[in-house]
Each structure stands twice: as structure tokens, then as C-alpha cells.
Motif scaffolding. Structure first.
Motif, short mmCIF file in Angstrom:
data_model
loop_
_atom_site.label_atom_id
_atom_site.label_comp_id
_atom_site.label_asym_id
_atom_site.label_seq_id
_atom_site.Cartn_x
_atom_site.Cartn_y
_atom_site.Cartn_z
N GLY A 24 193.58 -36.72 59.91
CA GLY A 24 193.89 -37.86 60.77
C GLY A 24 193.79 -37.51 62.24
O GLY A 24 193.26 -38.29 63.04
N PHE A 25 194.29 -36.33 62.61
CA PHE A 25 194.23 -35.90 64.00
C PHE A 25 192.78 -35.69 64.43
O PHE A 25 192.39 -36.11 65.53
CB PHE A 25 195.02 -34.60 64.17
N GLY A 26 191.99 -35.05 63.58
CA GLY A 26 190.59 -34.83 63.91
C GLY A 26 189.83 -36.13 64.08
O GLY A 26 189.02 -36.27 65.01
N LEU A 45 191.14 -39.02 64.97
CA LEU A 45 191.63 -39.65 66.20
C LEU A 45 190.97 -39.04 67.43
O LEU A 45 190.50 -39.76 68.33
CB LEU A 45 193.15 -39.49 66.28
N VAL A 46 190.91 -37.73 67.48
CA VAL A 46 190.31 -37.04 68.63
C VAL A 46 188.83 -37.35 68.73
O VAL A 46 188.30 -37.61 69.81
CB VAL A 46 190.56 -35.52 68.51
N ARG A 47 188.14 -37.34 67.58
CA ARG A 47 186.71 -37.63 67.60
C ARG A 47 186.44 -39.07 68.02
O ARG A 47 185.50 -39.34 68.78
CB ARG A 47 186.11 -37.37 66.21
N SER A 48 187.29 -40.01 67.58
CA SER A 48 187.11 -41.42 67.96
C SER A 48 187.31 -41.61 69.46
O SER A 48 186.55 -42.33 70.11
CB SER A 48 188.10 -42.29 67.19
N ARG A 49 188.30 -40.93 70.01
CA ARG A 49 188.54 -41.05 71.45
C ARG A 49 187.40 -40.46 72.24
O ARG A 49 186.99 -41.00 73.27
CB ARG A 49 189.83 -40.33 71.82
N ALA A 50 186.83 -39.36 71.73
CA ALA A 50 185.70 -38.73 72.43
C ALA A 50 184.48 -39.64 72.38
O ALA A 50 183.72 -39.76 73.35
CB ALA A 50 185.39 -37.38 71.80
#
Length: 287
Positions: A274-276, A278-283
């Protein structure tokens, strides 16, 4: 959990897991510290200093019973593993940095883990001198962590094709071992497990989320690139729960201490994914 499992099968299984880790490493992975000096330094400071302090704060905030508190700090002192490399690859992390961090962390943990565990035992448990990681047990930690890794590295240097073929089967074996270890720990404490999970579950989840966040945002604030920050987050957020469980049950002879690592190992795969994401989506949105 019977003595044959804790005294023989678990150490042998962990040895094979660490052998598999060694099959993925080479001397160049240690030299790569010079390629990512800032990222490695920040990640190591987070792993060795920040996380144990954060974990202590969480343990005190949740008012965990003594042995569960020690088990949490044992988990915090345990290094990452090869699973972090897979998650880093899936979410755009620098896998080369992951391999380097795993290599360095595995060596340093032999020295830092006994210190953290003994301090935790001294703080939370009476008569800690009788159950702590004394010199002979530190030697055992060295034997089950570094010796198989060294053998794996030697095999890779002499027979790289064989080492490459064995990486997949050993990784599958590692997952099977983790499941069996957790099942064994749960079976041993089946009468108390619901209470343990109720008490330790929230603390383990909080520590997992904080580990991922610290692993990502500390390097980011230090000016490290996004892919390196993702790698650090996965390395710091995905601990070697198998190692923590084996040390708790085999060297410290306390199944209760293994519960936080078992709980953490169950949830970290989902939270890291989930964290990965989220971070990828924000990037992606930032592009």
C-alpha cells in the motif's frame, strides 16, 4: 513449539534462508556504499538509531507487557531481507541500493542487535542477566547470520550460474519457512494468542507504518533521489521477521517475544504494498 523445532529445525531453516541471501550478494555490493554514500548513511542511521528509539516510544505508548516489549525491540534491531528487494523493484526503487543496504545491515546487526536486545531486557525484564544474549549466544547469532551468507557469497563467486538458478527456489523456501515459523509460534501460544495479537497488533502496525515513513522521508529530506528513497523505505520497513523469531525462540527460549515479529511479518506485506502504491501514485501525478 517443541524443542526439536526451536533448537534444530528453525536454526537450520534460517541458515538456508541466509544462504539464499548470500547467493544474491558479492563483494561489489559492499563496495557500492561509495556509489550511494548519502543514501546508505541516512538509511543506516535510521535503521540503527532512529528505529529502536521510535520503537521504544511506541512500546511505552502502548504499554506493552515486558516480553512483548522486548520482542518489538528485537524486531526493530533486525535487518531487512531479500523481500525488500522485490518490493523495491515493484515500486520503482533502486534495487542495487537495497542489495547494498541488506549486505551492510546484515553485518552490522550481528553487533547492534545483541546491544539493543540486552538493553531492552535490562529495562523491561527482571533477572535479565539470566536470559540475555551473552557472549556465547552472540557467537550463535554470528553463526546463523553471517556464516551462511559468507558461504552463499563464496558459492556465487565460484559458481555464478548455479547461484542464479538457486535464487528462485530459495526465495520460495524462505516464504514457506516464514509461514511455518509463524504457525509454530501461534500454535505454541494458542491459548494466549488472541490476547497477544490484540495487545501487540496495533503496536506492530504503528511501528511498521512509521518505519516505512521514516525510511522514505528521511532520505528525501536529506536530498536523496526518489528511487533511492523508495529503496530505503522498503529496506527499513520490511524487517527480517524470521531472524527475530528464531532468536526469540531458540536463543532466548521465549515464544512470547516472537509474537511481535510474527504479527509484523503478517501485516508488512500489505502495508509495504500500500505504501509503495501510494508513493508511486504521488510521483506519477507530480510528473
Amino acid at each position: 513449539m517443541d524443542s526439536v523445532l526451536t533448537q534444530v529445525l528453525l536454526p537450520v531453516a534460517l541458515g538456508i534462508v541466509m544462504l539464499g541471501l548470500g547467493l544474491t550478494l558479492s563483494v561489489a555490493d559492499f563496495r557500492r556504499v561509495l556509489v550511494f554514500p548519502r543514501a546508505v548513511l541516512v538509511a543506516l542511521v535510521c535503521q540503527m538509531l532512529v528505529l529502536p528509539l521510535v520503537c521504544l516510544g511506541i512500546v511505552l505508548a502502548f504499554d506493552l507487557p515486558p516480553f512483548l516489549a522486548v520482542g518489538m525491540l528485537l524486531l526493530a534491531a533486525s535487518p531487512g531481507g531479500t523481500t525488500a528487494n522485490l518490493y523495491s523493484h515493484l515500486f520503482g526503487g533502486n534495487v542495487a541500493l537495497n542489495v547494498t543496504l541488506t549486505a551492510v545491515n546484515s553485518v552490522l546487526a550481528v553487533f547492534t542487535l545483541p546491544v539493543v536486545v540486552n538493553l531492552a531486557l535490562g529495562y523491561f525484564v527482571r533477572d535479565a542477566d539470566q536470559i540475555g544474549l551473552q557472549f556465547d549466544k552472540v557467537v550463535q547469532v554470528f553463526a546463523i547470520v553471517l556464516v551462511p551468507v559468507a558461504v552463499g557469497m563464496l558459492v556465487r563467486s565460484r559458481a555464478p550460474a548455479f547461484a542464479e538458478r538457486m535464487r528462485g527456489p530459495v526465495r520460495i523456501f524462505s516464504v514457506v519457512v516464514l509461514v511455518l515459523v509463524i504457525a509454530g509460534a501461534i500454535l505454541k501460544e494458542r491459548d494466549n494468542i488472541a490476547g497477544y495479537f490484540a495487545v501487540a497488533g496495533a503496536a506492530a502496525l504503528a511501528f511498521n507504518l512509521v518505519s516505512l515513513a521514516v525510511g522514505y522521508y528521511a532520505p528525501t529530506l536529506a536530498g536523496v533521489g526518489r528511487s533511492e528513497s523508495v529503496a530505503a523505505a522498503m529496506e527499513i520497513g520490511i524487517h527480517n521477521g524470521t531472524l527475530a523469531i528464531v532468536i526469540a525462540t531458540t536463543l532466548l527460549h521465549n515464544t512470547e517475544m516472537a509474537v511481535p515479529a510474527a504479527v509484523y511479518s503478517l501485516i508488512m506485506f500489505f502495508t509495504a504494498a500500500g505504501f509503495g502504491y501510494l508513493v508511486r501514485s504521488r510521483a506519477t501525478r507530480a510528473i
